[in-house]
Design a protein around this motif. Sequence first.
Motif, PDB file in Angstrom:
ATOM      1  N   ALA A 288       0.840  -1.194   0.000  1.00  0.00           N
ATOM      2  CA  ALA A 288       0.000   0.000   0.000  1.00  0.00           C
ATOM      3  C   ALA A 288       0.875   1.244   0.000  1.00  0.00           C
ATOM      4  N   SER A 289       0.295   2.362  -0.392  1.00  0.00           N
ATOM      5  CA  SER A 289       1.011   3.643  -0.346  1.00  0.00           C
ATOM      6  C   SER A 289       1.507   3.894   1.069  1.00  0.00           C
TER       7      SER A 289
ATOM      8  N   CYS B  49       3.372  -2.345   6.718  1.00  0.00           N
ATOM      9  CA  CYS B  49       3.631  -1.706   8.002  1.00  0.00           C
ATOM     10  C   CYS B  49       2.306  -1.429   8.692  1.00  0.00           C
ATOM     11  N   ALA B  50       2.383  -1.074   9.946  1.00  0.00           N
ATOM     12  CA  ALA B  50       1.191  -0.741  10.722  1.00  0.00           C
ATOM     13  C   ALA B  50       0.520   0.493  10.124  1.00  0.00           C
ATOM     14  N   HIS B  51      -0.797   0.536  10.235  1.00  0.00           N
ATOM     15  CA  HIS B  51      -1.542   1.665   9.670  1.00  0.00           C
ATOM     16  C   HIS B  51      -1.079   3.003  10.237  1.00  0.00           C
TER      17      HIS B  51
ATOM     18  N   LEU C  21      -3.690  -7.009   0.488  1.00  0.00           N
ATOM     19  CA  LEU C  21      -2.359  -7.429   0.038  1.00  0.00           C
ATOM     20  C   LEU C  21      -1.687  -8.353   1.041  1.00  0.00           C
ATOM     21  N   ARG C  22      -1.809  -8.042   2.332  1.00  0.00           N
ATOM     22  CA  ARG C  22      -1.216  -8.907   3.355  1.00  0.00           C
ATOM     23  C   ARG C  22      -1.864 -10.288   3.320  1.00  0.00           C
ATOM     24  N   ASP C  23      -3.194 -10.322   3.246  1.00  0.00           N
ATOM     25  CA  ASP C  23      -3.895 -11.609   3.194  1.00  0.00           C
ATOM     26  C   ASP C  23      -3.479 -12.410   1.966  1.00  0.00           C
TER      27      ASP C  23
ATOM     28  N   PRO D 178       7.136 -13.657   0.442  1.00  0.00           N
ATOM     29  CA  PRO D 178       7.907 -12.957   1.474  1.00  0.00           C
ATOM     30  C   PRO D 178       7.261 -11.609   1.795  1.00  0.00           C
ATOM     31  N   ILE D 179       7.335 -11.240   3.069  1.00  0.00           N
ATOM     32  CA  ILE D 179       6.817  -9.957   3.532  1.00  0.00           C
ATOM     33  C   ILE D 179       7.950  -9.230   4.239  1.00  0.00           C
TER      34      ILE D 179
END
Length: 180
Positions: free
Chosen positions: A11-12, A109-111, A139-141, A149-150
């Motif tokens: 995400a942006s 990353c965290a929101h 996207l994470r899901d 990889p994340i």
Amino acid sequence: MPIAILVVTGASGAGKTSAVSALASLELPGVRCFHFDAIGVPTPEVMHRDYGGPEEWQAWATREWLGRLTDLDGSVRVAVLDAQTRPATVLTAAGAGTTWHPHVVLFDCAHAVRSRRLCEDRGQPELDTEQMISWAHYLRDQAIALNLPIIETTYANLAEVTHRLRALVETLVTSNAPAP
């Protein structure tokens, strides 16, 4: 030899553009970096009129980029593309696994961190929306479901994130090297 294409998605505000730019500045042999938005991002009206909507434009632009990257000269072993796109679009694109090797890494990353980066650091509060939060979750899901990889950027600085990205890219360069 088929080229390896690594799509860095997220995400942006997740840090992908900064890390890909930092990686490009290292001028690693066999590696070239690209930014999805370099082809130009049309207005939402044009996306709807010409492509059917933002999701359809994104899929078209992803396929356009992948086609361009497969045409790079043989000195490029790994093309790194900074792109806000769906991993499934990359992994199922024409030629994936046959004429080029698809790879995707998610930057996340965290929101609260993403919000600070967008609103304060970048001065783009218009990107800090519920839609962007949903996109980040999606996207994470998808990355988890596809076992991708994340690279978590919440508590990492740019040097640490770039180091992680470089390690991944160097693994791809080595695995995509021509046979002796």
